[in-house]
Design an enzyme around this catalytic site. Structure first.
Site, PDB file in Angstrom:
ATOM      1  N   CYS A 189       0.848  -1.194   0.000  1.00  9.71           N
ATOM      2  CA  CYS A 189       0.000   0.000   0.000  1.00  9.71           C
ATOM      3  C   CYS A 189       0.889   1.250   0.000  1.00  9.71           C
ATOM      4  O   CYS A 189       0.591   2.261  -0.638  1.00  9.71           O
ATOM      5  CB  CYS A 189      -0.887   0.038   1.240  1.00  9.71           C
ATOM      6  SG  CYS A 189      -1.882  -1.436   1.474  1.00  9.71           S
ATOM      7  N   HIS A 193       0.862   5.171  -1.513  1.00 12.25           N
ATOM      8  CA  HIS A 193       0.240   6.033  -0.500  1.00 12.25           C
ATOM      9  C   HIS A 193       1.201   6.436   0.608  1.00 12.25           C
ATOM     10  O   HIS A 193       0.777   6.662   1.736  1.00 12.25           O
ATOM     11  CB  HIS A 193      -0.998   5.338   0.076  1.00 12.25           C
ATOM     12  CG  HIS A 193      -2.054   5.065  -0.955  1.00 12.25           C
ATOM     13  ND1 HIS A 193      -2.751   6.073  -1.587  1.00 12.25           N
ATOM     14  CD2 HIS A 193      -2.501   3.905  -1.493  1.00 12.25           C
ATOM     15  CE1 HIS A 193      -3.590   5.529  -2.457  1.00 12.25           C
ATOM     16  NE2 HIS A 193      -3.455   4.226  -2.429  1.00 12.25           N
ATOM     17  N   ARG A 237     -12.785  -0.927  -2.414  1.00 13.42           N
ATOM     18  CA  ARG A 237     -11.566  -0.119  -2.565  1.00 13.42           C
ATOM     19  C   ARG A 237     -10.322  -0.939  -2.169  1.00 13.42           C
ATOM     20  O   ARG A 237      -9.303  -0.913  -2.848  1.00 13.42           O
ATOM     21  CB  ARG A 237     -11.700   1.144  -1.711  1.00 13.42           C
ATOM     22  CG  ARG A 237     -10.599   2.180  -1.801  1.00 13.42           C
ATOM     23  CD  ARG A 237     -10.344   2.725  -3.171  1.00 13.42           C
ATOM     24  NE  ARG A 237      -9.480   1.860  -3.968  1.00 13.42           N
ATOM     25  CZ  ARG A 237      -9.140   2.078  -5.238  1.00 13.42           C
ATOM     26  NH1 ARG A 237      -9.604   3.116  -5.892  1.00 13.42           N
ATOM     27  NH2 ARG A 237      -8.357   1.243  -5.878  1.00 13.42           N
ATOM     28  N   CYS A 241      -7.441  -2.233  -4.848  1.00 11.58           N
ATOM     29  CA  CYS A 241      -6.032  -1.876  -4.657  1.00 11.58           C
ATOM     30  C   CYS A 241      -5.182  -3.146  -4.618  1.00 11.58           C
ATOM     31  O   CYS A 241      -4.124  -3.211  -5.258  1.00 11.58           O
ATOM     32  CB  CYS A 241      -5.829  -1.101  -3.344  1.00 11.58           C
ATOM     33  SG  CYS A 241      -6.090   0.680  -3.501  1.00 11.58           S
TER      34      CYS A 241
END
Lengths: 280, 105, 209
Positions: A189, A193, A237, A241
């Site tokens: 992630c 991000h 979501r 991802c």
């Protein structure tokens, strides 16, 4: 009209979006986003969701009206911004979607695997995907419920509880998962991000460890995705991802999915919830 | 049966401003599903808006209109408390009619 | 009946209460680790080409996950040295391919997702994170701009070798880089990488004009 003139017309219409300066492109995208805000089809999902809540369904022919989303049986107002949370009856930390599975099983008598997958009911159109989300020709009761329940927290402050040891454990696990890199692309992630002000192509990326970014991100899901013509939930979501990270499929309502949502919800604490939103 | 439309009708000056959200697949017929079969076309063909027995808007639509369409227009001659009626008809002959009361400005 | 609790018991209860609250503020690292390992085992399933085996980390992935944020110099040097040893150069010795092919590969973001056809070659997803040619406005910013990459560096053998190696295994030069190890992980073929080298270094490539 000759083809050439049609073509000229089409070009004139699209040119402003592709003007050479990057700044203009971004401004046009911002203008497009503002136009979208005025016409959010999420409303259609919310209306259906409110009906599903009171409709008798399942082997027990019962509604979800006594479902406890954390604030007591049947309390929907403000429930979303207080999730995920620990539930004593399941001895688990649950987000909205996994909690709805629990209620569909306990109150309506659905088998767990039935409650977890689409369609629970539908338009009668053939099921094309086996994903737990709505897709081509396939409505999802889960998605509709999520839209409505989320809309009942609009304008409220994101405040997930963090007092139970299992909530803390889920947060810590979610944080570890956020930094977990694996697969053929070495992604985690954190890859997309972890830094401020970055983009994939033209898509802005929130830095999830930054409170303001996390608040905006968490506060605008679920959202109607114009490019897909679908309302998408927080579970979706995560699932999407993870797919793009080249990982195997993240199971709907699984512990890892919930832990990630716990981490994000807590990073977003104090933000204003403004969903279902509308996105590109 | 198709889901109801969401209609907002408000006075803005001497005009009625109408915003409509329609729940419709608007499938073009050009897409394929996961197993490679064409997904049949399914789209709204006609939209008619009436007020006081008079047609104030009539539109012919095709497959280029987005899924869950949003329609926004203004017309003259309406007053608060009166009704606006909207009907769509799709290529399969399915039809949906909803109405809304015009609210004050 | 009204029972009176002895004061010692009350004190003991109060103390244990404090301990529960105090000890529970943060789960232990080992408990968290166990929980995460269990989640990774139970929350994912193989779908298409994306098998659960992909979640078994290699040394670099495990170290980068563990040291996310603050990577100690010793660890970083260790990773770069180990990754350096993995780079395989084409047996033909030719490192520059066709920049036109390279542009196609740079534009394509497909590959290795469970929704991708497994036998279709993967793209390089380069524009997802980098600016390359001036013409393409839709580029990402996770990586640095590579516009004029070759114009600034030339196309000497050493530069070609560096460029090929960087695409083959970015972590050989920058431990825990955000960039996938395209060659090492078998995402791109050696030939595809030579096309990307050409896109970056060929004077005729839009990157350098």
């Amino acid at each position: 009209m000759g083809i050439q003139r049609v073509l000229a017309g089409v070009l004139a219409a699209t040119l402003p979006c592709f003007s050479p300066a990057q700044q203009d492109t971004l401004k046009e995208i911002e203008r497009y986003r503002q136009l979208l805000q005025e016409s959010n089809p999420a409303e259609l999902y919310e209306a259906r969701g409110a009906e599903h809540w009171t409709r008798k369904r399942g082997p027990k022919s019962s509604s979800l009206e006594r479902c406890d989303l954390g604030l007591g049986p049947g309390v929907v107002k403000g429930a979303y911004v207080r999730l995920p949370r620990y539930f004593a009856d399941t001895d688990r930390v649950q987000d909205l979607e996994s909690r709805l599975v629990t209620c569909m099983v306990a109150l309506q008598g659905f088998a767990p695997e039935e409650a977890r997958r689409n369609p629970f009911s539908g338009t009668g159109a053939p099921m094309i995907t086996t994903d737990p989300f709505s897709g081509v020709g396939q409505r999802s009761v889960m998605t509709d419920l999520v839209a409505w329940i989320a809309s009942e927290s609009r304008g409220m402050t994101i405040a997930p509880p963090m007092s139970h040891p299992k909530e803390r454990l889920a947060y810590q696990a979610g944080e570890r998962l956020f930094y977990f890199r694996a697969g053929p692309y070495d992604f985690g992630c954190i890859t997309c991000h972890g830094e401020e002000g970055k983009r994939i192509r033209l898509q802005n990326l929130p830095k999830m460890t930054n409170a303001k970014d996390a608040q905006r991100a968490f506060g605008t899901w679920p959202a109607y995705r114009v490019s897909e013509g679908e309302l998408r939930s927080m579970q979706w979501r995560m699932w999407e991802c993870i797919r793009q990270m080249r990982f195997p499929e993240l199971e709907f309502a699984s512990d890892a999915s919930i832990a990630l949502i716990v981490f994000l919800a807590n990073r977003a604490e104090g933000g204003t919830f403004d969903a279902p939103a509308i996105k590109r | 049966m198709a889901d109801p439309m969401r209609i907002r009708a408000n006075m803005t000056g001497d005009k009625v401003e109408v915003k409509v959200l329609m729940a419709h697949e608007m499938e073009t017929g050009l897409r394929k599903d996961a197993s490679g079969n064409a997904i049949p076309a399914h789209f709204i063909r006609n939209v008619t808006v009436t007020h006081g027995g008079k047609t104030v808007l009539s539109a012919q639509w095709g497959t280029s209109v987005s899924r869950n369409p949003f329609l926004h227009f203004r017309f003259k001659g309406g007053k608060p408390g009166e009704k606006v009626t909207i009907t769509w008809l799709d290529n399969r002959g399915e039809k949906r009619t909803d109405e809304a009361v015009i609210a004050g400005g | 009946m009204k029972a009176k609790m002895p004061s010692k018991t009350i004190l003991a209860l109060a103390l244990s209460g404090i301990c529960v609250a105090g000890c529970a503020t943060r789960p232990s690292d080992s408990e968290t680790e166990r929980t995460v390992a269990e989640m990774i085992k139970t929350s994912f399933r193989t779908r298409g080409q994306a098998t659960v085996a992909r979640l078994s980390q290699d040394d670099a992935q495990a170290l980068c996950s563990k040291h996310a944020g603050e990577l100690p110099k010793g660890v970083s040097d260790g990773i770069e040295k180990a990754q350096q040893a993995t780079i395989r150069y084409p047996s033909s010795g030719k490192l520059m391919g066709d920049w036109r092919e390279g542009e196609r590969i740079a534009q394509s973001g497909v590959g290795k997702q469970f929704t991708d056809a497994p036998n279709r070659p993967a793209g390089g997803s380069c524009y997802n994170c980098h600016q390359l040619s001036k013409q393409e406005l839709s580029f990402g910013t996770i990586g640095p701009s590579l516009y004029q990459f070759g114009k600034q560096r030339g196309a000497s053998e050493a530069i070609q070798k560096y460029t090929y190696g960087k695409i083959y295994n970015a972590e050989a030069f920058s431990a825990c880089s955000n960039m996938p190890r395209f060659g090492h992980n078998g995402v791109l073929t050696e030939e595809q990488i030579t096309h990307l080298v050409a896109l970056l270094l060929d004077p005729d490539s839009p990157v350098n004009r």
